[in-house]
Motif scaffolding. Structure first.
Motif, PDB file in Angstrom:
ATOM      1  N   SER A   1       0.826  -1.213   0.000  1.00  0.00           N
ATOM      2  CA  SER A   1       0.000   0.000   0.000  1.00  0.00           C
ATOM      3  C   SER A   1       0.858   1.260   0.000  1.00  0.00           C
ATOM      4  N   ILE A   2       2.006   1.214   0.657  1.00  0.00           N
ATOM      5  CA  ILE A   2       2.908   2.376   0.670  1.00  0.00           C
ATOM      6  C   ILE A   2       3.535   2.564  -0.708  1.00  0.00           C
TER       7      ILE A   2
ATOM      8  N   LYS B   1      -1.329   4.047  -1.767  1.00  0.00           N
ATOM      9  CA  LYS B   1      -2.729   3.875  -1.360  1.00  0.00           C
ATOM     10  C   LYS B   1      -2.849   4.355   0.088  1.00  0.00           C
ATOM     11  N   ASP B   2      -2.744   5.668   0.260  1.00  0.00           N
ATOM     12  CA  ASP B   2      -2.655   6.258   1.596  1.00  0.00           C
ATOM     13  C   ASP B   2      -3.838   5.929   2.500  1.00  0.00           C
ATOM     14  N   ASP B   3      -5.056   5.905   1.949  1.00  0.00           N
ATOM     15  CA  ASP B   3      -6.223   5.587   2.781  1.00  0.00           C
ATOM     16  C   ASP B   3      -6.147   4.165   3.329  1.00  0.00           C
ATOM     17  N   PHE B   4      -5.725   3.228   2.482  1.00  0.00           N
ATOM     18  CA  PHE B   4      -5.612   1.838   2.928  1.00  0.00           C
ATOM     19  C   PHE B   4      -4.478   1.680   3.935  1.00  0.00           C
ATOM     20  N   THR B   5      -3.354   2.362   3.676  1.00  0.00           N
ATOM     21  CA  THR B   5      -2.227   2.311   4.613  1.00  0.00           C
ATOM     22  C   THR B   5      -2.658   2.835   5.980  1.00  0.00           C
TER      23      THR B   5
ATOM     24  N   LEU C   1      -2.715   0.731   9.524  1.00  0.00           N
ATOM     25  CA  LEU C   1      -1.983   1.203  10.704  1.00  0.00           C
ATOM     26  C   LEU C   1      -2.925   1.445  11.877  1.00  0.00           C
ATOM     27  N   ASP C   2      -4.103   2.000  11.594  1.00  0.00           N
ATOM     28  CA  ASP C   2      -5.084   2.238  12.666  1.00  0.00           C
ATOM     29  C   ASP C   2      -5.569   0.929  13.288  1.00  0.00           C
ATOM     30  N   LYS C   3      -5.841  -0.071  12.446  1.00  0.00           N
ATOM     31  CA  LYS C   3      -6.316  -1.368  12.961  1.00  0.00           C
ATOM     32  C   LYS C   3      -5.237  -2.066  13.791  1.00  0.00           C
TER      33      LYS C   3
ATOM     34  N   GLY D   1       7.246   4.857   9.814  1.00  0.00           N
ATOM     35  CA  GLY D   1       8.163   5.971   9.566  1.00  0.00           C
ATOM     36  C   GLY D   1       8.213   6.362   8.107  1.00  0.00           C
ATOM     37  N   VAL D   2       8.253   5.385   7.216  1.00  0.00           N
ATOM     38  CA  VAL D   2       8.266   5.673   5.778  1.00  0.00           C
ATOM     39  C   VAL D   2       6.965   6.362   5.392  1.00  0.00           C
ATOM     40  N   PHE D   3       5.840   5.827   5.838  1.00  0.00           N
ATOM     41  CA  PHE D   3       4.530   6.387   5.486  1.00  0.00           C
ATOM     42  C   PHE D   3       4.380   7.819   6.000  1.00  0.00           C
ATOM     43  N   GLU D   4       4.810   8.050   7.237  1.00  0.00           N
ATOM     44  CA  GLU D   4       4.681   9.382   7.844  1.00  0.00           C
ATOM     45  C   GLU D   4       5.839  10.309   7.461  1.00  0.00           C
TER      46      GLU D   4
END
Length: 109
Positions: free
Chosen positions: A20-21, A25-29, A33-35, A57-60
Motif C-alpha cells: 500500500s505504501i 494507497k494512503d487511505d488503505f495504509t 496502521l489504525d487497525k 516511519g516511511v509512510f509518515e
C-alpha cells in the motif's frame, strides 16, 4: 489465535503495508496502521514491531522512526532485515534517514 496463525497474519500485514505504501494507497495504509494500533497486534514479536515501525516511519515521512527501526534491527542482529530496509530505500529512491537536509533557507544579510 494460534501462534502459527499470528505469524501468518503478521507476514500478510507487513506485506500489505509495504504494498500500500509503494502503490501510494494512503487511505488503505492509514486504515491498516489504525487497525494494528487499535488491536495492539502482536506486541511481543520484535521483528513484526520493527517492520511496523519502519513502515510507519516511511509512510509518515518520519526519519526518527525509520532510524529507530534501523537501530532495533542492528541491536537484534537482523542483518537480512537491514538489507531489506536498505533495498527498499534504494529502489524507491527515498532519501536516507541518516542524512539531514543541509540546504536550509538562511536569512540574507
Amino acid at each position: 489465535m494460534p501462534t502459527a496463525s499470528v505469524e501468518t497474519v503478521s507476514k500478510i500485514l507487513i506485506n500489505a503495508l509495504e504494498t500500500s505504501i509503494i502503490q501510494k494507497k494512503d487511505d488503505f495504509t492509514r486504515y491498516l496502521l489504525d487497525k494494528i494500533k487499535k488491536y495492539k497486534f502482536n506486541p511481543d514479536d520484535f521483528k513484526f514491531q520493527t517492520w511496523l515501525l519502519f513502515w510507519t516511519g516511511v509512510f509518515e515521512n518520519n526519519n526518527n522512526k525509520v532510524r529507530h527501526a534501523y537501530s532495533i534491527a542492528t541491536y537484534l542482529h537482523q542483518n537480512i532485515t537491514l538489507k531489506n530496509f536498505d533495498k527498499f530505500l534504494t529502489i524507491t529512491q527515498t532519501p536516507s534517514p541518516f542524512f539531514e537536509d543541509t540546504k536550509k533557507d538562511t536569512p540574507k544579510s
